[in-house]
Design a protein around this motif. Sequence first.
Motif, PDB file in Angstrom:
ATOM      1  N   PRO A  68      19.062   1.434  -9.465  1.00 30.45           N
ATOM      2  CA  PRO A  68      19.286   1.266  -8.022  1.00 30.45           C
ATOM      3  C   PRO A  68      18.578   2.376  -7.240  1.00 30.45           C
ATOM      4  N   LEU A  69      18.173   2.067  -6.039  1.00 30.68           N
ATOM      5  CA  LEU A  69      17.445   3.034  -5.212  1.00 30.68           C
ATOM      6  C   LEU A  69      18.179   4.375  -5.052  1.00 30.68           C
ATOM      7  N   PRO A  70      19.492   4.386  -4.791  1.00 27.95           N
ATOM      8  CA  PRO A  70      20.160   5.689  -4.646  1.00 27.95           C
ATOM      9  C   PRO A  70      20.070   6.542  -5.911  1.00 27.95           C
ATOM     10  N   GLU A  71      20.149   5.906  -7.082  1.00 34.48           N
ATOM     11  CA  GLU A  71      20.048   6.662  -8.332  1.00 34.48           C
ATOM     12  C   GLU A  71      18.649   7.238  -8.518  1.00 34.48           C
ATOM     13  N   LEU A  72      17.633   6.449  -8.192  1.00 29.71           N
ATOM     14  CA  LEU A  72      16.261   6.949  -8.315  1.00 29.71           C
ATOM     15  C   LEU A  72      16.007   8.062  -7.310  1.00 29.71           C
ATOM     16  N   ALA A  73      16.554   7.904  -6.096  1.00 32.99           N
ATOM     17  CA  ALA A  73      16.390   8.950  -5.086  1.00 32.99           C
ATOM     18  C   ALA A  73      17.007  10.265  -5.558  1.00 32.99           C
ATOM     19  N   ALA A  74      18.173  10.172  -6.187  1.00 29.74           N
ATOM     20  CA  ALA A  74      18.825  11.382  -6.697  1.00 29.74           C
ATOM     21  C   ALA A  74      18.051  11.965  -7.872  1.00 29.74           C
ATOM     22  N   ARG A  75      17.528  11.104  -8.735  1.00 34.51           N
ATOM     23  CA  ARG A  75      16.794  11.564  -9.911  1.00 34.51           C
ATOM     24  C   ARG A  75      15.548  12.358  -9.529  1.00 34.51           C
ATOM     25  N   TYR A  76      14.819  11.878  -8.519  1.00 37.75           N
ATOM     26  CA  TYR A  76      13.545  12.500  -8.173  1.00 37.75           C
ATOM     27  C   TYR A  76      13.651  13.490  -7.009  1.00 37.75           C
ATOM     28  N   ALA A  77      14.849  13.734  -6.504  1.00 41.17           N
ATOM     29  CA  ALA A  77      15.017  14.686  -5.403  1.00 41.17           C
ATOM     30  C   ALA A  77      14.504  16.063  -5.828  1.00 41.17           C
ATOM     31  N   GLY A  78      13.618  16.618  -5.028  1.00 37.82           N
ATOM     32  CA  GLY A  78      13.080  17.941  -5.331  1.00 37.82           C
ATOM     33  C   GLY A  78      12.015  17.963  -6.401  1.00 37.82           C
ATOM     34  N   GLN A  79      11.646  16.795  -6.925  1.00 39.43           N
ATOM     35  CA  GLN A  79      10.627  16.739  -7.967  1.00 39.43           C
ATOM     36  C   GLN A  79       9.290  16.277  -7.381  1.00 39.43           C
ATOM     37  N   GLU A  80       8.216  16.663  -8.048  1.00 37.89           N
ATOM     38  CA  GLU A  80       6.874  16.196  -7.697  1.00 37.89           C
ATOM     39  C   GLU A  80       6.182  15.757  -8.983  1.00 37.89           C
ATOM     40  N   PRO A  81       6.535  14.583  -9.502  1.00 39.53           N
ATOM     41  CA  PRO A  81       5.937  14.135 -10.764  1.00 39.53           C
ATOM     42  C   PRO A  81       4.426  13.983 -10.637  1.00 39.53           C
ATOM     43  N   LYS A  82       3.735  14.250 -11.713  1.00 38.40           N
ATOM     44  CA  LYS A  82       2.286  14.168 -11.721  1.00 38.40           C
ATOM     45  C   LYS A  82       1.823  12.742 -12.023  1.00 38.40           C
ATOM     46  N   GLY A  83       0.576  12.462 -11.666  1.00 41.47           N
ATOM     47  CA  GLY A  83      -0.027  11.192 -12.029  1.00 41.47           C
ATOM     48  C   GLY A  83       0.047  10.154 -10.926  1.00 41.47           C
TER      49      GLY A  83
ATOM     50  N   THR B 298       2.429   9.066  -4.040  1.00 46.51           N
ATOM     51  CA  THR B 298       1.975  10.297  -4.674  1.00 46.51           C
ATOM     52  C   THR B 298       3.188  11.107  -5.117  1.00 46.51           C
ATOM     53  N   GLY B 299       2.992  11.983  -6.086  1.00 46.29           N
ATOM     54  CA  GLY B 299       4.085  12.802  -6.572  1.00 46.29           C
ATOM     55  C   GLY B 299       4.776  13.625  -5.488  1.00 46.29           C
ATOM     56  N   PRO B 300       4.015  14.348  -4.650  1.00 44.23           N
ATOM     57  CA  PRO B 300       4.652  15.170  -3.624  1.00 44.23           C
ATOM     58  C   PRO B 300       5.463  14.372  -2.599  1.00 44.23           C
ATOM     59  N   ARG B 301       5.158  13.077  -2.407  1.00 44.25           N
ATOM     60  CA  ARG B 301       5.847  12.281  -1.390  1.00 44.25           C
ATOM     61  C   ARG B 301       6.883  11.329  -1.980  1.00 44.25           C
ATOM     62  N   LEU B 302       6.977  11.256  -3.307  1.00 45.12           N
ATOM     63  CA  LEU B 302       7.860  10.273  -3.939  1.00 45.12           C
ATOM     64  C   LEU B 302       9.316  10.467  -3.528  1.00 45.12           C
ATOM     65  N   ALA B 303       9.832  11.691  -3.580  1.00 42.48           N
ATOM     66  CA  ALA B 303      11.243  11.933  -3.280  1.00 42.48           C
ATOM     67  C   ALA B 303      11.591  11.493  -1.860  1.00 42.48           C
ATOM     68  N   ALA B 304      10.750  11.832  -0.896  1.00 42.56           N
ATOM     69  CA  ALA B 304      11.017  11.461   0.498  1.00 42.56           C
ATOM     70  C   ALA B 304      10.992   9.950   0.683  1.00 42.56           C
TER      71      ALA B 304
ATOM     72  N   GLY C 108       0.810  -1.214   0.000  1.00 44.88           N
ATOM     73  CA  GLY C 108       0.000   0.000   0.000  1.00 44.88           C
ATOM     74  C   GLY C 108       0.844   1.266   0.000  1.00 44.88           C
ATOM     75  N   PHE C 109       0.355   2.304   0.667  1.00 43.54           N
ATOM     76  CA  PHE C 109       1.063   3.571   0.745  1.00 43.54           C
ATOM     77  C   PHE C 109       1.993   3.589   1.961  1.00 43.54           C
ATOM     78  N   LEU C 110       3.210   4.086   1.798  1.00 40.40           N
ATOM     79  CA  LEU C 110       4.072   4.334   2.939  1.00 40.40           C
ATOM     80  C   LEU C 110       3.523   5.517   3.728  1.00 40.40           C
ATOM     81  N   PRO C 111       3.710   5.539   5.048  1.00 43.22           N
ATOM     82  CA  PRO C 111       3.231   6.673   5.851  1.00 43.22           C
ATOM     83  C   PRO C 111       3.863   7.989   5.406  1.00 43.22           C
ATOM     84  N   ALA C 112       3.153   9.069   5.617  1.00 45.28           N
ATOM     85  CA  ALA C 112       3.648  10.381   5.214  1.00 45.28           C
ATOM     86  C   ALA C 112       4.712  10.917   6.170  1.00 45.28           C
ATOM     87  N   LYS C 113       4.608  10.609   7.462  1.00 47.79           N
ATOM     88  CA  LYS C 113       5.551  11.128   8.446  1.00 47.79           C
ATOM     89  C   LYS C 113       6.813  10.275   8.480  1.00 47.79           C
ATOM     90  N   ALA C 114       7.953  10.936   8.657  1.00 42.96           N
ATOM     91  CA  ALA C 114       9.256  10.284   8.513  1.00 42.96           C
ATOM     92  C   ALA C 114       9.447   9.099   9.465  1.00 42.96           C
TER      93      ALA C 114
END
Length: 281
Positions: free
Chosen positions: A206-221, A169-175, A141-147
């Motif tokens: 790899p997860l670190p590469e994806l984390a760097a790619r989407y850092a600061g982004q909020e993809p739609k959809g 969701t897009g706004p939470r993907l980077a975190a 399912g969804f990961l929790p919003a709080k760290a």
Amino acid sequence: MAEPPEDRLTPGLYIVAGPIGNLEDLSPRAARILRAADVVACEDTRVTAKLLRAAGSGRPMLPYHEHSGPDVEARLLDRAARESVALVSDAGTPLISDPGYSLVRAARARGIAVTTAPGPSAAITALSISGLPSDRFLFAGFLPAKAVAREKAISAVAGIPATLIFYETGPRLAASLAALAAALGGREAAVARELTKRHEELVAGPLPELAARYAGQEPKGEIVLLVGPPAGEVVAADALDEALRTALRTMPPGKAAASVAAALGLPRGEVYARAMALKSA
């Protein structure tokens, strides 16, 4: 229970899977049920109205969503005992991170017939094109919003020898990607977005590469996030926990994780996540 060939449906609850994006994925059987049902229970009548038009249905709708109270569920159950009630979600298969579990459970307890018209699910669709192992997987399912809650949720599934599937969701993907990379290290992963739609996209790495790619982004959809299983030989969860408990008696979590990871040949980040989960249990 199979519904009769006539347009009229027998009383009961019909779980109807709809498209996750492309309306052409609506099955003929699902469309027929939506045309014949006495009422269609749905999350958002505006979204479902488009689905009903695609199915050629003009049946009445009744809102049923996560905020619906017991009285709404009771009315649906009463109707399903004497009429045909179709349950749909905004996209894909109902109950998969969508309302409906308690309704189905209560219907079965009352002896009301429950039928399914199966179809698309974003989790399975993403898995099928991800290139990650599909012989064993866990939908979480969804990961929790709080760290803090997110870190605990990741720790709980870190040692499972299966591909992990999350909705995001897009706004939470980077975190979420950053937290997964910190806990699970360099595992292979994939981000699937807007599946079956015109701008469908799947980015793997790899997860670190994806984390760097989407850092600061909020993809739609709509987004599905997949993480591959631990690399190398799978160690039984009981064996890992036993080794960690022994180490934690004399070492702090960081040193205990490093020692056990080296002994068992496991990624240190995954073992540390499990050590923290055991310590806080």
